[in-house]
Design a protein around this motif. Structure first.
Motif, mmCIF file in Angstrom:
data_model
loop_
_atom_site.group_PDB
_atom_site.id
_atom_site.type_symbol
_atom_site.label_atom_id
_atom_site.label_comp_id
_atom_site.label_asym_id
_atom_site.label_seq_id
_atom_site.Cartn_x
_atom_site.Cartn_y
_atom_site.Cartn_z
ATOM 1 N N HIS A 95 35.820 53.489 -30.888
ATOM 2 C CA HIS A 95 36.126 54.330 -32.044
ATOM 3 C C HIS A 95 37.518 53.994 -32.566
ATOM 4 C CE1 HIS A 95 37.802 58.114 -33.870
ATOM 5 N NE2 HIS A 95 36.724 57.932 -34.603
ATOM 6 N N SER A 96 37.648 53.821 -33.875
ATOM 7 C CA SER A 96 38.923 53.587 -34.548
ATOM 8 C C SER A 96 39.561 52.303 -34.013
ATOM 9 C CB SER A 96 39.835 54.801 -34.365
ATOM 10 O OG SER A 96 40.942 54.734 -35.227
ATOM 11 N N GLY A 135 37.069 50.717 -32.092
ATOM 12 C CA GLY A 135 36.055 50.051 -32.908
ATOM 13 C C GLY A 135 36.496 48.664 -33.295
ATOM 14 N N MET A 177 32.582 52.359 -34.174
ATOM 15 C CA MET A 177 32.594 53.641 -34.874
ATOM 16 C C MET A 177 33.914 53.779 -35.646
ATOM 17 S SD MET A 177 31.124 56.104 -31.801
ATOM 18 C CE MET A 177 30.669 57.450 -32.921
ATOM 19 N N SER A 178 33.815 53.943 -36.964
ATOM 20 C CA SER A 178 35.008 54.083 -37.810
ATOM 21 C C SER A 178 36.083 53.073 -37.427
ATOM 22 C CB SER A 178 35.564 55.513 -37.720
ATOM 23 O OG SER A 178 34.596 56.460 -38.094
ATOM 24 N N ARG A 227 37.082 61.778 -37.332
ATOM 25 C CA ARG A 227 36.706 62.259 -36.000
ATOM 26 C C ARG A 227 35.570 63.279 -36.005
ATOM 27 N NH1 ARG A 227 40.332 61.386 -31.669
ATOM 28 N NH2 ARG A 227 42.354 60.530 -32.268
ATOM 29 N N VAL A 230 32.034 62.361 -34.282
ATOM 30 C CA VAL A 230 31.965 61.368 -33.211
ATOM 31 C C VAL A 230 30.991 61.803 -32.118
ATOM 32 C CG1 VAL A 230 33.247 60.212 -31.376
ATOM 33 C CG2 VAL A 230 34.251 60.410 -33.657
#
Length: 354
Positions: free
Chosen positions: A161-162, A165, A185-186, A331, A334
């Protein structure tokens, strides 16, 4: 049968049956210290022993001969693996998905990825340390040695994530044959656009840092972007001899204006995934699954544009992939997406426990 004996038998059954049921339907979290020689000599003081959390599936203790596929979860900048446990609720998500048969029982590895500037972006750097090597060699080597994993590309996936990711995409590009399935993810930092570009005045504040006290002042002021940019520049454009930041800023600030250094700027841009897809085309085509998602209301403006740019590049290179665009911010969804979309899709592409 005497009534007292019958009552005692009922009591024994009532006492032990629920405990057996719980043991078969919930996993366990093990926290470990991982030797990390990949960080030896890094200039940011990142320790060469790193903590990680590992989810072991419900049958791990009951079936000592079984081996399991592995999913690595990479967190975002300024987080640690606790975000997966406490905020996202990964153990409960996995328990539910395993109970319903939506994912094969996996071992899930959640490393830390932080450093003095918030994170090392899971890429190798002569300044912040060799984070890609840490994930690929130190961490996975430790897990394969100490837990019953299925040691093969087909049995490994990575989700982030972020910053994580970005890390998942970077490892897919730079470490072919390590993971068969990737979901970002993102993901941040796919392209140097919008609020990640040098048009963001936070770059001036980052370039003005001259000592540790300046960094602390940024932290005390909750000035997110300059600190994150210090992490980014030491990961993407390291320069060990360029104290105090040890990074090659591809610009100068002249009378308050950012003046780009053309060749240095090109080298910096070449470190971003949108410029690396064509060289990695064949390896990315070999993946069982490649996906990324982004919320339309993401607070970090470069993330939607970067995700769309990367998807376009993947399409131009005829690399199969999935792009999910949904209503939500950075967020907000998620946990929900991890449970209803990401992990079922990822799990469906992994080898089952053996």
């Amino acid at each position: 049968m005497p009534r007292l004996l019958f009552a005692l038998l009922l009591l024994v059954g009532a006492t032990f049956a629920p405990a057996t049921s719980i043991a078969q339907t919930t996993g366990q979290i093990v926290e470990v210290a991982v030797p990390a020689p990949s960080f030896s000599g890094n200039l940011l003081g990142t320790p060469d022993t790193q903590n990680a959390a590992i989810y072991l599936p419900p049958s791990y203790d009951q079936e000592p001969q079984s081996r399991y596929p592995v999913i690595v979860l990479l967190h975002g900048i300024f987080d640690d693996y606790g975000v997966w446990l406490e905020n996202v609720g990964v153990p409960g998500i996995l328990d539910r998905l395993i109970a319903t048969g939506d994912v094969p029982e996996p071992i899930v590895v959640m490393p830390n990825g932080g450093n003095r500037y918030g994170g090392g972006f899971y890429r190798n750097s002569s300044v912040s340390g060799d984070w890609a090597d840490y994930i690929a060699e130190d961490l996975l080597g430790f897990v394969d040695e100490n837990f019953r994993t299925l040691v093969s590309e087909e049995s490994r996936a990575i989700v982030g994530h972020s910053m994580g990711g970005y890390g998942a995409i970077n490892l897919a590009i730079t470490r072919p044959g390590l993971f068969s399935t990737v979901w970002a993810m993102s993901p941040c930092c796919l392209a140097a656009t919008e609020d990640l570009s040098f048009g963001n005045d936070a770059w001036k504040r980052a370039a003005a840092v001259s000592n540790a006290e300046d960094v602390q002042q940024l932290i005390d002021a909750n000035d997110f972007f300059p600190i994150a940019f210090l992490g980014l520049i030491t990961a993407f454009s390291p320069a060990p001899d360029a104290a105090p930041i040890h990074a090659d800023f591809p610009f100068e600030v002249v009378r308050g204006e950012v003046i780009l250094d053309g060749p240095a700027y090109d080298r910096y841009l070449d470190a971003f995934p949108v410029r690396q897809i064509s060289q990695a085309r064949e390896n990315l085509r070999d993946l069982r699954g490649l996906a990324l998602d982004v919320g339309l209301d993401d607070q970090f403006l470069h993330i939607p544009t970067g995700a769309l740019a990367l998807s376009q590049q993947l399409g131009e290179e005829r690399i199969p992939h999935r792009l999910d665009v949904y209503d939500g911010d950075h967020r907000q969804q998620v946990s929900e997406r991890l449970e209803t979309v990401v992990l079922p899709w990822v799990g469906g592409r992994l080898e089952a426990p053996q």
